[in-house]
Design an enzyme around this catalytic site. Sequence first.
Site, PDB file in Angstrom:
ATOM      1  N   GLY A 248       0.762  -1.244   0.000  1.00 22.33           N
ATOM      2  CA  GLY A 248       0.000   0.000   0.000  1.00 22.33           C
ATOM      3  C   GLY A 248       0.788   1.287   0.000  1.00 22.33           C
ATOM      4  O   GLY A 248       0.204   2.361  -0.165  1.00 22.33           O
TER       5      GLY A 248
ATOM      6  N   TYR B 104      -9.918   5.158 -12.132  1.00 28.62           N
ATOM      7  CA  TYR B 104      -9.758   5.871 -10.858  1.00 28.62           C
ATOM      8  C   TYR B 104      -9.609   7.388 -11.046  1.00 28.62           C
ATOM      9  O   TYR B 104      -9.388   8.101 -10.071  1.00 28.62           O
ATOM     10  CB  TYR B 104      -8.484   5.420 -10.126  1.00 28.62           C
ATOM     11  CG  TYR B 104      -8.232   3.945 -10.006  1.00 28.62           C
ATOM     12  CD1 TYR B 104      -9.095   3.120  -9.286  1.00 28.62           C
ATOM     13  CD2 TYR B 104      -7.084   3.373 -10.558  1.00 28.62           C
ATOM     14  CE1 TYR B 104      -8.824   1.770  -9.146  1.00 28.62           C
ATOM     15  CE2 TYR B 104      -6.816   2.018 -10.413  1.00 28.62           C
ATOM     16  CZ  TYR B 104      -7.692   1.218  -9.703  1.00 28.62           C
ATOM     17  OH  TYR B 104      -7.407  -0.113  -9.554  1.00 28.62           O
TER      18      TYR B 104
ATOM     19  N   CYS C  26     -14.141   3.232 -28.206  1.00 29.07           N
ATOM     20  CA  CYS C  26     -15.447   3.870 -28.325  1.00 29.07           C
ATOM     21  C   CYS C  26     -16.112   4.027 -26.977  1.00 29.07           C
ATOM     22  O   CYS C  26     -17.097   3.358 -26.659  1.00 29.07           O
ATOM     23  CB  CYS C  26     -16.320   3.067 -29.288  1.00 29.07           C
ATOM     24  SG  CYS C  26     -15.530   2.932 -30.887  1.00 29.07           S
ATOM     25  N   GLU C  27     -15.536   4.871 -26.141  1.00 27.43           N
ATOM     26  CA  GLU C  27     -16.051   5.221 -24.812  1.00 27.43           C
ATOM     27  C   GLU C  27     -15.570   6.634 -24.531  1.00 27.43           C
ATOM     28  O   GLU C  27     -14.386   6.926 -24.732  1.00 27.43           O
ATOM     29  CB  GLU C  27     -15.447   4.325 -23.715  1.00 27.43           C
ATOM     30  CG  GLU C  27     -15.683   2.853 -23.831  1.00 27.43           C
ATOM     31  CD  GLU C  27     -16.963   2.383 -23.165  1.00 27.43           C
ATOM     32  OE1 GLU C  27     -17.621   3.161 -22.452  1.00 27.43           O
ATOM     33  OE2 GLU C  27     -17.313   1.208 -23.391  1.00 27.43           O
TER      34      GLU C  27
ATOM     35  N   PRO D 204       4.660  -5.233  -0.818  1.00 31.49           N
ATOM     36  CA  PRO D 204       4.658  -4.045  -1.675  1.00 31.49           C
ATOM     37  C   PRO D 204       4.442  -4.407  -3.141  1.00 31.49           C
ATOM     38  O   PRO D 204       4.971  -5.404  -3.625  1.00 31.49           O
ATOM     39  CB  PRO D 204       6.068  -3.484  -1.473  1.00 31.49           C
ATOM     40  CG  PRO D 204       6.902  -4.705  -1.231  1.00 31.49           C
ATOM     41  CD  PRO D 204       6.027  -5.635  -0.430  1.00 31.49           C
ATOM     42  N   GLY D 205       3.657  -3.624  -3.828  1.00 38.62           N
ATOM     43  CA  GLY D 205       3.474  -3.805  -5.259  1.00 38.62           C
ATOM     44  C   GLY D 205       3.857  -2.527  -6.002  1.00 38.62           C
ATOM     45  O   GLY D 205       4.931  -2.414  -6.604  1.00 38.62           O
ATOM     46  N   ARG D 206       2.971  -1.564  -5.890  1.00 35.60           N
ATOM     47  CA  ARG D 206       3.139  -0.297  -6.614  1.00 35.60           C
ATOM     48  C   ARG D 206       4.490   0.377  -6.356  1.00 35.60           C
ATOM     49  O   ARG D 206       5.125   0.902  -7.267  1.00 35.60           O
ATOM     50  CB  ARG D 206       2.017   0.649  -6.180  1.00 35.60           C
ATOM     51  CG  ARG D 206       1.887   1.929  -6.975  1.00 35.60           C
ATOM     52  CD  ARG D 206       0.886   2.865  -6.301  1.00 35.60           C
ATOM     53  NE  ARG D 206      -0.382   2.241  -6.008  1.00 35.60           N
ATOM     54  CZ  ARG D 206      -1.414   2.172  -6.852  1.00 35.60           C
ATOM     55  NH1 ARG D 206      -1.329   2.753  -8.027  1.00 35.60           N
ATOM     56  NH2 ARG D 206      -2.524   1.567  -6.498  1.00 35.60           N
TER      57      ARG D 206
ATOM     58  N   ARG E 125      -6.037   2.988 -15.677  1.00 30.75           N
ATOM     59  CA  ARG E 125      -6.063   3.738 -14.415  1.00 30.75           C
ATOM     60  C   ARG E 125      -6.719   5.112 -14.527  1.00 30.75           C
ATOM     61  O   ARG E 125      -7.552   5.466 -13.686  1.00 30.75           O
ATOM     62  CB  ARG E 125      -4.659   3.856 -13.804  1.00 30.75           C
ATOM     63  CG  ARG E 125      -4.030   2.487 -13.454  1.00 30.75           C
ATOM     64  CD  ARG E 125      -2.778   2.595 -12.622  1.00 30.75           C
ATOM     65  NE  ARG E 125      -3.040   3.118 -11.310  1.00 30.75           N
ATOM     66  CZ  ARG E 125      -2.871   4.367 -10.936  1.00 30.75           C
ATOM     67  NH1 ARG E 125      -2.329   5.243 -11.760  1.00 30.75           N
ATOM     68  NH2 ARG E 125      -3.202   4.755  -9.737  1.00 30.75           N
TER      69      ARG E 125
ATOM     70  N   TYR F 265      -0.034  -1.919 -12.222  1.00 27.78           N
ATOM     71  CA  TYR F 265      -1.447  -1.834 -12.593  1.00 27.78           C
ATOM     72  C   TYR F 265      -1.615  -1.195 -13.981  1.00 27.78           C
ATOM     73  O   TYR F 265      -2.586  -0.488 -14.234  1.00 27.78           O
ATOM     74  CB  TYR F 265      -2.248  -1.081 -11.504  1.00 27.78           C
ATOM     75  CG  TYR F 265      -2.002  -1.648 -10.131  1.00 27.78           C
ATOM     76  CD1 TYR F 265      -2.501  -2.899  -9.800  1.00 27.78           C
ATOM     77  CD2 TYR F 265      -1.209  -0.983  -9.192  1.00 27.78           C
ATOM     78  CE1 TYR F 265      -2.235  -3.464  -8.552  1.00 27.78           C
ATOM     79  CE2 TYR F 265      -0.937  -1.534  -7.946  1.00 27.78           C
ATOM     80  CZ  TYR F 265      -1.453  -2.773  -7.633  1.00 27.78           C
ATOM     81  OH  TYR F 265      -1.190  -3.332  -6.406  1.00 27.78           O
TER      82      TYR F 265
HETATM   83  C1  LIG Z   1      -2.908  -5.172  -4.061  1.00 29.35           C
HETATM   84  C2  LIG Z   1      -2.415  -5.772  -2.820  1.00 29.35           C
HETATM   85  C3  LIG Z   1      -1.127  -5.475  -2.353  1.00 29.35           C
HETATM   86  C4  LIG Z   1      -0.207  -4.490  -3.034  1.00 29.35           C
HETATM   87  O1  LIG Z   1      -0.659  -3.175  -2.919  1.00 29.35           O
HETATM   88  P1  LIG Z   1       0.272  -1.978  -3.422  1.00 29.35           P
HETATM   89  O2  LIG Z   1      -0.528  -0.778  -3.127  1.00 29.35           O
HETATM   90  O3  LIG Z   1       0.509  -2.173  -4.874  1.00 29.35           O
HETATM   91  O4  LIG Z   1       1.525  -2.038  -2.637  1.00 29.35           O
HETATM   92  C5  LIG Z   1      -0.682  -6.126  -1.215  1.00 29.35           C
HETATM   93  N1  LIG Z   1      -1.458  -7.009  -0.562  1.00 29.35           N
HETATM   94  C6  LIG Z   1      -2.714  -7.309  -0.973  1.00 29.35           C
HETATM   95  C7  LIG Z   1      -3.509  -8.297  -0.217  1.00 29.35           C
HETATM   96  C8  LIG Z   1      -3.229  -6.704  -2.107  1.00 29.35           C
HETATM   97  O5  LIG Z   1      -4.466  -6.996  -2.504  1.00 29.35           O
END
Ligand SMILES: *Cc1c(COP(=O)(O)O)cnc(C)c1O
Length: 412
Positions: A239, A316, A342-343, A274-276, A312, A371
């Site tokens: 997150g 969002y 076409c949107e 962590p992802g983003r 995105r 994402y």
């Molecule tokens: C999407 C997700 C993440 C990663 O979130 P980021 O905002 O990209 O860091 C981590 N844990 C869970 C369970 C998620 O669904």
Amino acid sequence: MHHFEYRDGKLFAEEVSVTSLAEDYGTPLYIYSAATFRRHFEAFDSAFDGLDHLTCYSVKANSNLSVLKMLGEMGAGMDVVSGGELFRALKAGIDPAKIVYSGVGKRDSEIREALTAGILMFNVESMAELVKINEVAGDMGKTACISIRINPDVDPQTHPYISTGMKKNKFGLDIEHSLEAYKLALELENIEPVGMDCHIGSQLTSIDPFLEALDKLLNFHSKITEMGVNVKYLDLGGGLGIPYDEEEPPHPTEFGKALAEKLSALPLKVILEPGRVIAGNSGVMITEVVYTKSNPTKNFLIVDAGMNDLVRPSLYGSFHRIGEVEQQGRAAKEYDVVGPICESGDFLARDRKLPEVEAGERLVVYSAGAYGFTMASNYNSRPRACELLVDGDTVIVARKRETYDSLIENEL
Ligand SMILES: *Cc1c(COP(=O)(O)O)cnc(C)c1O
């Protein structure tokens, strides 16, 4: 920090000219920087050096095998949310003992796959899921390690679609139900509760909501410890936000320091997902201007990437920085940058000041590494884009562009 920089007004991905990549591989085109991925992973992971921890990269942010493999080689575990993501992580050579499995709708077959692989633990999001996992594990003669995903009812102060830790969200169990879930977990024969989990949202720009959630979890920790749960893992989810525009998200070290202070006395292994923050600014999307068009109120740049390539902004209302691939030095003009879909919701940017651009010129859309491609679709029967991984002066085709044939290959 990332490795997409101008040299004499021309954009480079590490040591490679973006114009030459666009000429060789076409547009729309995703380009990832290996050095940036590595740097982000290292910066994140080392921020928690003071703690016994495991960084489980969130596969859904960018699930390309080349990316997973690169992160796995640096020691990353993975957080998966589907059987497909588990499949990818295993293909990329990730040690199953470093995989955690989250998500509200795990099916029998997916639970079975995870138990066969021998993952570290399931992050369980409902009573019904707990009962189901016990049943499947029993059938297989296995014990499933689980944590309960606790919904701490904390406002992460981010976009409503990516807020996940408030009472009204579908994720996890509230504190009272979590207590019941642990009671049940202790009774179920094929379940071993080994951890606690939460993930409160994405693109957080302050650590306060994380710490608020942590306090609630620690309070809860003493309750379930008394109940007889041997908590080994504390999974705090992902997150952490990134700068798309003017945001100033906290550095991971700030989070790491705060955690170390709160957790120093507890014998817990911390898991982070962590992802983003790893992938977001490690990738860009390149698109070509197909037409320009003006009416009395708007100037449009009609580009060859649509909401099917990068959803995105449409989904969002997200902001992505946009620039020229080759700077022409023209005066600025206000544009809507729109795709061919076409949107009316198909746009990459609205009312955006950009240097004047002509048809045939290319634009770079920044912060597209997370994402981006993973949310791409074939809407309007558009083949999905090519993904490249640039490492120094080496270019790896991480995923080749789909063809018209790929559009219909599963249709009879
Ligand atoms: C999407 C997700 C993440 C990663 O979130 P980021 O905002 O990209 O860091 C981590 N844990 C869970 C369970 C998620 O669904």
